[in-house]
Write an enzyme that holds these catalytic residues in place. Structure first.
Site, PDB file in Angstrom:
ATOM      1  N   GLN A   1       0.848  -1.277   0.059  1.00  0.00           N
ATOM      2  CA  GLN A   1       0.069  -0.013   0.027  1.00  0.00           C
ATOM      3  C   GLN A   1       0.697   1.165   0.082  1.00  0.00           C
ATOM      4  O   GLN A   1       0.395   2.557  -0.638  1.00  0.00           O
ATOM      5  CB  GLN A   1      -0.855  -0.059   1.200  1.00  0.00           C
ATOM      6  CG  GLN A   1      -1.953  -1.053   1.098  1.00  0.00           C
ATOM      7  CD  GLN A   1      -2.554  -1.261   2.505  1.00  0.00           C
ATOM      8  OE1 GLN A   1      -2.172  -0.769   3.378  1.00  0.00           O
ATOM      9  NE2 GLN A   1      -3.768  -2.173   2.276  1.00  0.00           N
TER      10      GLN A   1
ATOM     11  N   ASP B   1      -4.648  -1.763  17.216  1.00  0.00           N
ATOM     12  CA  ASP B   1      -5.698  -2.042  16.849  1.00  0.00           C
ATOM     13  C   ASP B   1      -6.415  -3.548  16.940  1.00  0.00           C
ATOM     14  O   ASP B   1      -7.176  -3.820  16.776  1.00  0.00           O
ATOM     15  CB  ASP B   1      -6.096  -1.746  15.094  1.00  0.00           C
ATOM     16  CG  ASP B   1      -5.245  -2.482  14.271  1.00  0.00           C
ATOM     17  OD1 ASP B   1      -5.449  -3.570  13.858  1.00  0.00           O
ATOM     18  OD2 ASP B   1      -4.118  -2.136  14.056  1.00  0.00           O
TER      19      ASP B   1
ATOM     20  N   HIS C   1      -3.676   5.141  14.485  1.00  0.00           N
ATOM     21  CA  HIS C   1      -4.832   4.673  15.428  1.00  0.00           C
ATOM     22  C   HIS C   1      -4.862   5.458  16.504  1.00  0.00           C
ATOM     23  O   HIS C   1      -5.594   5.021  17.762  1.00  0.00           O
ATOM     24  CB  HIS C   1      -4.734   3.168  15.828  1.00  0.00           C
ATOM     25  CG  HIS C   1      -4.701   2.191  14.514  1.00  0.00           C
ATOM     26  ND1 HIS C   1      -5.561   2.373  13.696  1.00  0.00           N
ATOM     27  CD2 HIS C   1      -3.872   1.272  14.490  1.00  0.00           C
ATOM     28  CE1 HIS C   1      -5.311   1.316  12.834  1.00  0.00           C
ATOM     29  NE2 HIS C   1      -4.086   0.871  13.141  1.00  0.00           N
TER      30      HIS C   1
ATOM     31  N   TYR D   1      -9.462   2.758  14.533  1.00  0.00           N
ATOM     32  CA  TYR D   1     -10.709   1.900  14.195  1.00  0.00           C
ATOM     33  C   TYR D   1     -11.800   1.916  15.154  1.00  0.00           C
ATOM     34  O   TYR D   1     -13.160   1.504  14.727  1.00  0.00           O
ATOM     35  CB  TYR D   1     -10.441   0.325  14.049  1.00  0.00           C
ATOM     36  CG  TYR D   1      -9.157   0.213  12.939  1.00  0.00           C
ATOM     37  CD1 TYR D   1      -8.732   0.906  12.128  1.00  0.00           C
ATOM     38  CD2 TYR D   1      -8.651  -1.395  12.930  1.00  0.00           C
ATOM     39  CE1 TYR D   1      -7.949   0.612  11.118  1.00  0.00           C
ATOM     40  CE2 TYR D   1      -7.814  -1.588  11.727  1.00  0.00           C
ATOM     41  CZ  TYR D   1      -7.510  -0.691  10.958  1.00  0.00           C
ATOM     42  OH  TYR D   1      -6.533  -1.151  10.232  1.00  0.00           O
TER      43      TYR D   1
ATOM     44  N   GLU E   1      -3.330   5.479   9.509  1.00  0.00           N
ATOM     45  CA  GLU E   1      -4.540   5.016   9.806  1.00  0.00           C
ATOM     46  C   GLU E   1      -5.338   5.651  10.768  1.00  0.00           C
ATOM     47  O   GLU E   1      -4.674   5.646  11.943  1.00  0.00           O
ATOM     48  CB  GLU E   1      -4.702   3.555   9.871  1.00  0.00           C
ATOM     49  CG  GLU E   1      -4.578   2.745   8.392  1.00  0.00           C
ATOM     50  CD  GLU E   1      -4.608   1.316   8.614  1.00  0.00           C
ATOM     51  OE1 GLU E   1      -4.756   0.398   7.746  1.00  0.00           O
ATOM     52  OE2 GLU E   1      -4.768   0.512  10.094  1.00  0.00           O
TER      53      GLU E   1
END
Length: 622
Positions: free
Chosen positions: A219, A454, A496, A520, A517
């Protein structure tokens, strides 16, 4: 069930082909073996040193046994380093084929990467998480491993047709490849043989000479100060800085490349090596400006050499009082592999001090301590350490310089953090206000992963209830807070955290590849509010900042606990001519919404475009 982080010191040391037996007591204190003349100091039972005179079969068996223990040991306490003395290992008929698991370092002990020659493969495959190791095969959690300072001639003898097609390095965050010379075959950063080309989420390469490289399903990736024969594919951000042979980025975002001709500030990670007389040393590379290509092309990497006798070789059984007294005497620190419980902070006060961890050494906060406190003095280098939050909240896990004091780092000799990782939750409950706080000017962050977990084995229930419990219990408000001026980050991965993942308050900051990121697990929108604003940006440049540059940044959303949650902006920056963002994006991974890329500009990354990034080539938009 909460997993204990008590120190477990298992394994053996193989030195010059001789097995040194080490007695281990129930308290984790090992008896000291006497090394042979010109041998290394006692690096402890979890450092193995190979000699080229050893049979390939014996080396292979040792490495296979460790891989079998570590391939799924994501939240375990074992740590290992495997070091190769100068010479050749493996033959065309009997190659040495190494698989690298969690918390494992594989490195050569040469002054140059060409001093250690391995004929074979060094690989990481997808990890299969279900069905007894047969299903859900991905590389998304292939963290915490290191490969460096050697030459690899790819030899797939004995492997099947798919495996023989490349050397596979399917990894994600907290994994580095440094000082490598790879030839004889291609390098693939994804494993397309185990259940097909599943996603990976890495990664980092520096100071390496690479063959044809297939990025594939990675990614994001940063390749810095290297040479590459060719590069193919890419999912989102693929960033190159100072790389000979790097692809052109004129077509951004198709393909999604960001290419800088040179790296504005770099310093290679310190490394152990054995000199011609068999003596152990640490080479400390010098900082470079506007550099390109590998540091070892014309001989030894520029820098200084420190004899191993100038280091205090620490073990997990050593108290912080002993470690700090050694630092006060002027010693550098070499941490042998293991988990160190830090109830009172390690304090680094002297300029040019080197702290080097082997085998993913981990420092764990105890009783709300600040595990590592670095004064704002020139030339301090921290490398190869993971810092974990503990059960009681720490104000910060690593502090560099004083927030309200004199910091004297210099442009020519910056404080440097190389392969320094952070973890809040995962193997046990963790709590911190800030993970990384940089107050000093002139600091280089060369590859870090700042992670509020996460997932983990903290004992939470599965599903939404477990995510809610994680939100309330594994607490980390800010990932990286940069208050100093002239701070450069090459490879900044932050994930996170419960407010801003990164806050950059200093002037003249530069980031080359940023990956984030958002958390979550916010239970409700009310839990994810910044005053009247929905959510906290993944990357925040302070309102008073006049000059800042970001090359290649991504903020991802996956609100699995509550898909209705919104985040207004992926990035927030002041509207000033000197604040520039180059090649940035947001993406929805399958739940939640980021309404804009930056400052109300850019379309929404929402449930209507799952997996499809929203790109901005430049901000401000020209």
């Amino acid at each position: 069930m909460t997993q204990s982080l008590g120190v477990r010191r298992l394994g053996r040391a193989l030195i010059l082909g001789v097995v040194l037996t080490t007695a281990v007591s129930t308290t984790g204190t090992a008896a000291t073996a006497t090394p042979p003349r010109h041998g290394p100091p006692d690096f402890g039972p979890n450092v193995t040193i190979f000699d080229p005179s050893m049979p390939v079969s014996e080396i292979q068996a040792t490495l296979d046994a460790t891989h079998a223990r570590q391939v799924s040991n994501e939240m375990g306490t074992e740590r290992y380093a495997y070091l190769f003395k100068p010479g050749s290992y493996g033959t065309p008929e009997q190659p040495l084929q190494i698989k690298v698991g969690y918390y494992t370092e594989v490195a050569g002990l040469g002054a140059s990467p060409t001093d250690v020659q391995i004929n074979g493969k060094i690989e990481v495959y997808n990890r299969c998480l279900e069905g007894g190791g047969t299903g859900n095969c991905i590389a998304l959690v292939n963290f915490w491993r290191t490969l460096s300072n050697l030459s690899l001639t790819v030899n797939a003898a004995g492997q099947d047709g798919c495996r023989s097609s490349a050397n596979f390095w399917a990894v994600s965050q907290a994994v580095s490849m440094r000082r490598l010379n790879i030839n004889g075959g291609g390098l693939s950063l994804m494993d397309y043989c185990t259940a097909g080309p599943q996603y990976a989420s890495g990664g980092f390469i520096a100071d390496s000479r690479l063959p044809a490289t297939t990025n594939g399903s990675q990614q994001q990736w940063l390749t810095r100060n290297s040479e590459v024969a060719s590069w193919s594919n890419g999912v989102w951000n693929q960033v190159f800085a100072g790389v000979v042979g790097a692809p052109d980025d004129a077509g951004f975002p198709d393909p999604p490349y960001t290419t800088l001709d040179s790296t504005p500030l770099s310093r290679e990670k310190p490394y152990l090596f054995v000199d011609g007389k068999g003596r152990y040393n640490v080479r400390v590379p010098a900082a470079q400006r506007d550099s390109r290509g590998v540091s070892w092309a014309d001989g030894m990497t520029p820098g200084r050499t420190i004899p191993i006798d100038d280091f205090f070789v620490a073990r997990p059984s050593d108290s912080v009082r002993v470690i700090n007294s050694q630092l006060a005497r002027g010693k550098h620190l070499l941490f042998t592999p293991g988990v160190y419980d830090i109830a009172h902070g390690i304090e680094v006060k002297r300029p040019n001090t080197v702290l080097l961890g082997l085998g993913h050494t981990t420092l764990t906060a105890v009783n709300g301590s600040v595990p590592l406190d670095v004064a704002g003095v020139p030339g301090v280098i921290v490398a190869g350490l993971t810092i974990d939050a503990g059960l009681r909240e720490s104000p910060v896990l690593l502090r560099v310089g004083q927030k309200h004091g004199r910091n004297a780092s210099t442009p020519s000799n910056p404080i440097t953090l190389s392969d320094v990782y952070f973890r809040v939750g995962g193997p046990h409950i963790g709590r911190t206000n800030i993970a990384l706080e940089v107050n000093s000017d002139h600091v280089l962050i060369d590859h870090t992963w700042v992670w509020r977990g996460d997932h983990g084995v903290e004992g939470f229930t599965e599903g939404v209830n477990g995510d809610t419990e994680r939100w309330r219990t594994n607490t980390g408000r800010y990932g990286a807070v940069i208050n100093g001026d002239h701070v450069t980050a090459t490879g900044l991965f932050v994930e996170h955290f419960q407010r801003y993942n990164t806050v950059w308050n200093g002037d003249d900051g530069t980031t080359i590849l940023y990956q984030n990121e958002l958390p979550y697990d916010p239970p409700t929108q009310a839990d994810w509010m910044n005053g009247d604003v929905e959510g906290w940006a993944g990357y925040k440049v302070g309102d008073r900042v006049r000059r800042h540059t970001l090359h290649g940044g991504g903020v991802y959303v996956f609100n699995q606990n509550n898909p209705s949650i919104h985040t207004e902006n992926g990035f927030e920056v002041p509207e000033r001519p000197g604040v520039r963002l180059h090649h940035i994006m947001t993406v929805n991974l399958s739940a939640g919404t980021i309404d804009h890329v930056v400052n109300g500009v850019g379309e929404a990354a929402d449930m209507n475009r799952v997996g499809a990034p929203v790109y901005l080539a430049e901000y401000p938009v020209s």
